[in-house]
Enzyme design. Structure first.
Site, mmCIF file in Angstrom:
data_model
loop_
_atom_site.group_PDB
_atom_site.id
_atom_site.type_symbol
_atom_site.label_atom_id
_atom_site.label_comp_id
_atom_site.label_asym_id
_atom_site.label_seq_id
_atom_site.Cartn_x
_atom_site.Cartn_y
_atom_site.Cartn_z
ATOM 1 N N ASP A 11 -12.302 -6.346 9.404
ATOM 2 C CA ASP A 11 -12.787 -7.808 9.218
ATOM 3 C C ASP A 11 -14.009 -7.975 10.220
ATOM 4 O O ASP A 11 -14.872 -8.921 9.875
ATOM 5 C CB ASP A 11 -11.659 -8.616 10.045
ATOM 6 C CG ASP A 11 -10.923 -8.063 10.986
ATOM 7 O OD1 ASP A 11 -11.596 -7.034 11.821
ATOM 8 O OD2 ASP A 11 -9.879 -8.404 11.458
ATOM 9 N N ASP A 35 0.917 -1.112 0.122
ATOM 10 C CA ASP A 35 -0.118 -0.139 0.042
ATOM 11 C C ASP A 35 0.803 1.080 -0.216
ATOM 12 O O ASP A 35 0.415 2.335 -0.246
ATOM 13 C CB ASP A 35 -0.971 -0.002 1.203
ATOM 14 C CG ASP A 35 -2.289 0.509 0.834
ATOM 15 O OD1 ASP A 35 -2.590 0.489 -0.243
ATOM 16 O OD2 ASP A 35 -2.706 1.075 1.893
#
Length: 1028
Positions: free
Chosen positions: A741, A361
């Site tokens: 998540d 990233d």
């Protein structure tokens, strides 16, 4: 291979390809320099570095050099042999039985069978080289492609080359009940399953025992294990008894207030009511435990054993895409990331069905080079693991094991092979550790040359010889002399941490579905009869721009999800952090077993326990927690979305109209959804299996990558692709929380999907945990803040749909409100000290009834603890560490999380966190627990220190008051001191962490110690003065 002179003449040449038509890339235009040798045109797509982004062209930089190890291995960039000459295609040309190239035109324009088929069907049968009509003059070509029996394809030829539309007259049992869109199945004459059968096959199948085959197909892969009724009934009985006595005790407390200290009584009663409520929320989901087991032999018999539907015994398992995410090379060392990649590449799963995607990233060249080094070392490490059945398959962990590495090893070459691989791994670690310096030296040298070149040009323009240097951007250069398109060491516009282009590089090409390639005697290791194919490995860095919100890790995962759907399109994914590696090589098969068993079409993800290694022997900060946060094998999240939207009765035209709004305007991505949904179904071996697929449907070779496919992947990871779509809202990883998540799992459960929590006999995955106190507190703070964010969002479990079960709703509610327990926990930890300082108590007096209540509550608590310890498989010491850090985290990180969550809701302040620092991964250091003794001050330590000091002062005050009081009330003293000492015992790891390494006491600890001594002597002096 080009000649030496030819390669020298083009050593600095780079062929760039502009892939136009973003994001659809319908028009592919290759702009090649005429000075580039023809050998560059035959390079595989893995030899190119693809870049692009919003408002930028997608470019493919064809590299002119490949290292020797890559050229020598048939699986990495630049394989030898003739490839298709069609721009953007990377398949091999047609060949005869002797392996010689077959060309269908007299101009000798080399073409693969797929491109030749497209030219014959959709290209007016014109040669792509000379533009003349094809006059097939090679018999092998005619045999390879029968012009009289060709099937005309329409729509997307790449997908329909392998698949055909389901006929509208198909029985309802075989139609997809998940999508209203048209689905696919494999072409062929349909007999048993989906195998290609002819009249001549009937004699060969005469001896097949179809009853035995049917029994094998219906044999369950997974099953639930029965828990002892005695233990389970005892556990439930203890919970009921404790609940009843807690209610009786609370009723007694409310009925009998302490009028002398009503404020102490009120605070204690409120805290005890909340603790009872929180305990019930935590306990209810535990009343119905489930243990599961997997039969991998049954999985092999069903999907990898020869049968009429799969005569050659090829793997019929669905594909898996493994995601590895990293964002900061300083806190996440490259060596740890590369070792995680190696453990994935060496996993025991069909090579052609496994792909690994690395998400960087930050767009760092260091990560890119580390991934390339890992791919190079994988040529040796992965065959070594397959030959000797090595476990675990993370080289750092394997070579630092304390147990005997030669136990149960019988192969005579093992000792020599292990010594050879160990030496190569040591050299590999040196190269990884030296990458940062190598990149800086290389960039400095190229920047000096670039500066000199610009200075000479400037002198020629202005005619001033006094110009010595110019202020030009200091770029980061790759070894081949080209600019790195990601983040530069010295930030510059479009080359900084939050502002850089998209980058995709296929480092390892997809493995062939043909016969596995066996190795020979190379690198001093005999790899005869050992498969040396490697899974596909892709480096991806999504585009970033300051004007766009990139949604942290959830946005990176969604970018990986879209890119993998276009490039490999596996129906299942597995998500791993860079520091979590595959500890059990069969973990992928264990996870996929639940998806492929009966009822697997209703399972959204399989969750494995989170295990850690590298922690200190006493586990001071309780890292091995018994629960994990969606670490494991998950199916693509958008399956659940399509399943629910497709149940609505709507015309097909309306659905097709809304699909671009949901998924974006990439037609390739939309087409991949249908194919992945079909491949992810379990086998339809029984009428009770709904939405099943026929056996043998996934043994057909998949398409090879080409330039247009990778260019399409570049377009879907641009920063603007998600604009005006439902990505992050209803599709993919859900945005709005730093614990993406948990919120994503909640959304899937809320739509009616099921999940599985599976504990393998051997740990499936292991990771590194922070052993430093500050890092551990910040990690807990991040988790707790995510829970508070979810509580104050529309994803609150109180507003869940009726599809979510009651126990699931309670479990999610417990996850959301547990940080608020910190408020009552802080008050309760201060109550003993307040009682000691005020010489009051929370109750006026205990009765026999109340003492009986307390005795039963205490005994049931201990018995429940013993049963939970037995189930979780931990010892008493680790349970006590977990209790200690629950109190430490509750009085520090959890309370801060509540404040941050309230600030976000009330004031709209965004919450951002730094990544947790990972250890360097070099266990050969002098002391691998050095981080344990490092003191890094944080404001999270203020409340625990305050509680410790308050209780110490309270104990000292009460002791001196009792000693010098004419009427000594030792009963009041013992009760208050006992509870204060119990609290201080819970804070022992925190106090020990503040002390640091012996002999190196931090300044803050010295000040606290001086303050405690000063308070002690002040109290003594005051008591002496009063007595006198």
């Amino acid at each position: 291979m080009a000649s030496d002179s030819e390669s020298e003449g083009t050593s600095n040449c780079h062929a760039s390809a502009d892939l136009l038509g973003i994001p659809e890339n319908k028009h592919l235009k290759i702009l090649l320099d005429t000075t580039i040798p023809d050998s560059f045109k035959d390079r595989y797509v893995v030899g190119s570095l693809f870049t692009g982004g919003h408002d930028f062209k997608t470019r493919a930089y064809l590299k002119d050099k490949v290292i020797d190890s890559e050229m020598g291995h048939n699986h990495i960039a630049g394989p030898e042999g003739s490839l298709c000459w069609v721009p953007g295609c990377d398949a091999k040309v047609m060949s005869d039985d002797q392996g010689r190239d077959c060309v269908p035109c007299q101009c000798d324009f080399k073409i693969c069978s797929d491109c030749f088929r497209d030219a014959m069907v959709t290209g007016d049968r014109l040669c792509l080289g000379c533009k003349e009509p094809y006059e097939v003059h090679h018999e092998a070509v005619v045999a390879h492609y029968d012009l009289q029996e060709e099937d005309h394809v329409v729509g997307n030829p790449k997908l329909e080359r392998r698949l055909s539309l389901i006929d509208s007259t198909e029985p309802k049992s075989m139609k997809n009940q998940t999508f209203d869109l048209t689905l696919f199945k494999i072409k062929g004459n349909y007999g048993y399953g989906n195998a290609m059968r002819t009249k001549n096959d009937s004699d060969d199948e005469a001896g097949v025992d179809f009853e035995l085959l049917k029994s094998i197909q219906s044999r369950p892969i997974t099953r639930k294990l029965n828990i002892s009724a005695t233990i389970l009934s005892s556990y439930r009985l203890l919970v009921i008894v404790r609940t009843c006595f807690l209610a009786l005790f609370l009723a007694w407390r409310i009925i009998n207030p302490n009028e002398d200290a009503i404020w102490l009584w009120g605070m204690s009663v409120v805290c005890e009511i909340w603790f009872t409520f929180s305990w019930l929320l935590d306990q209810l989901p535990k009343l119905f435990p489930i243990n599961r087991s997997v039969n991998l032999d049954a999985l092999k018999e069903k999907f990898e054993t020869p049968n009429p539907s799969n005569p050659e015994g090829k793997s019929d398992l669905p594909g898996i895409d493994a995601f590895v995410s990293t964002a900061d090379t300083e806190k996440e060392p490259a060596l740890i990331t590369s070792n995680t990649i190696l453990s994935i590449l060496a996993a025991d799963y069909p090579v052609e069905k496994l792909s690994c995607y690395v998400s960087d990233d930050r767009g760092s060249l260091l990560v890119f080079e580390a991934v390339a080094e890992a791919a190079n070392f994988a040529n040796l490490w992965v065959p070594f693991c397959r030959k000797h059945y090595v476990e675990p398959r993370n080289p750092e962990t394997y070579f630092n094991q304390k147990r005997d590495p030669y136990k149960n090893k019988v192969h005579p070459d093992f000792v020599r092979d292990r010594r050879r691989v160990k030496r190569e791994y040591d050299e590999y670690k040196i190269r990884i550790n030296n990458l940062c310096d190598s990149i800086q030296r290389c960039s400095s040298a190229y920047n000096v040359q670039e500066n000199m070149k610009v200075v000479r040009q400037w002198r020629d323009i202005i005619g001033d010889e006094s110009v010595r240097t110019l202020n030009i951007p200091k770029a980061t250069w790759m070894a081949d002399g080209s600019h790195w398109p990601g983040t530069w060491i010295v930030p510059a516009p479009r080359h900084s941490k939050g502002d850089h282009a998209s980058v995709i590089r296929v480092i390892l090409k997809p493995a062939s579905d043909d016969e596995p390639i066996k190795g020979g005697d190379s690198n001093s290791i005999d790899l005869t009869d050992v498969e040396i194919n490697l899974p596909m490995l892709v480096y991806i860095s999504r585009e970033k721009q300051p004007s766009h919100d990139h949604n942290k890790k959830a946005g990176a995962m969604n970018a990986l999800l879209r890119a993998s759907a276009i490039m490999s399109n596996a129906p299942f994914i597995i998500n791993l952090d860079c520091d979590h590696y595959v500890y059990n090589s069969q973990a992928f098969k264990e996870g996929i077993s639940f998806m492929m068993d009966r009822g697997g079409d209703r399972i959204c993800y399989v969750q494995f326990p989170q295990r850690f290694e590298g922690i200190d022997p006493s586990d001071r900060y309780a890292n091995p927690i018994p629960f994990s946060l969606m670490t494991g094998c998950c199916s693509c999240c958008f399956f659940g979305h399509l399943k629910n939207t497709a149940t609505k009765v709507a015309p097909e035209e309306d659905q097709l109209l809304h699909i671009p709004k949901k998924f974006g305007n990439s037609s390739t991505l939309i087409d991949s959804i249908q194919l992945a949904a079909f491949q992810g179904r379990p086998l339809a071996y029984h009428p009770s299996v709904k939405n099943g697929r026929p056996a043998g449907a996934l043994i057909t070779p998949r398409e090879l990558l080409d330039g247009s496919t990778v260019a399409e992947a570049i377009s879907v990871i641009s920063c603007s692709y998600e604009d005006k779509t439902e990505w992050g809202q209803r599709i993919g990883w859900i945005y709005g929380s730093i614990t993406e998540d948990v919120i994503t799992g909640y959304r899937m459960h809320n739509r009616g999907w099921k999940s599985v929590y599976h504990m393998t006999k051997r740990d499936a995955f292991r990771g590194t945990a922070p052993i430093n106190l500050t890092d551990r507190l910040h990690q807990v703070l991040r988790w707790a803040t995510g829970s508070v964010e979810i509580l104050f969002s529309r994803n609150n479990a109180l507003f869940a749909s009726p599809r979510m079960k009651l126990l699931q709703r309670i479990a999610y509610l417990n996850i959301e409100i547990y940080p608020f327990t910190s408020i009552f926990l802080i008050v309760y930890c201060l109550l003993p000290a307040l009682c000691l300082l005020s010489d009051k108590f929370v109750v006026q007096s205990f009765s026999i009834t109340s003492l009986i209540y307390l005795l039963v509550i205490t005994l049931t608590t201990y018995l429940l603890t013993i049963l939970e310890i037995k189930w979780s498989g931990i010892d008493m010491e680790r349970w006590w560490r977990n209790e200690q850090f629950w109190l430490i985290g509750g009085t520090s990180s959890h309370f801060a999380a509540v404040l941050l969550g309230l600030l976000k809701v009330i004031a709209g302040i965004n919450i951002s966190f730094n990544l947790t620092s990972k250890p360097t991964g070099d266990n050969a250091a002098v002391n691998k627990f050095t981080d344990l003794y490092i003191i890094k001050w944080t404001s999270l330590m203020i409340l625990p220190i305050t509680i410790i000091l308050t209780n110490l002062v309270g104990i000292a005050t009460a002791v001196f008051r009792t000693m010098y009081n004419p009427i000594q009330h030792w009963s009041h003293l013992i009760g208050g001191v006992f509870f204060s000492c119990l609290i201080l015992a819970h804070f022992y790891p925190f106090a020990k962490g503040l002390m640091g390494r012996q002999g190196k006491t931090p300044t803050i600890v010295c000040l606290v110690r001086y303050h405690c001594i000063h308070c002690f002597f002040t109290l003594v002096s005051n008591q002496t003065f009063i007595r006198e």
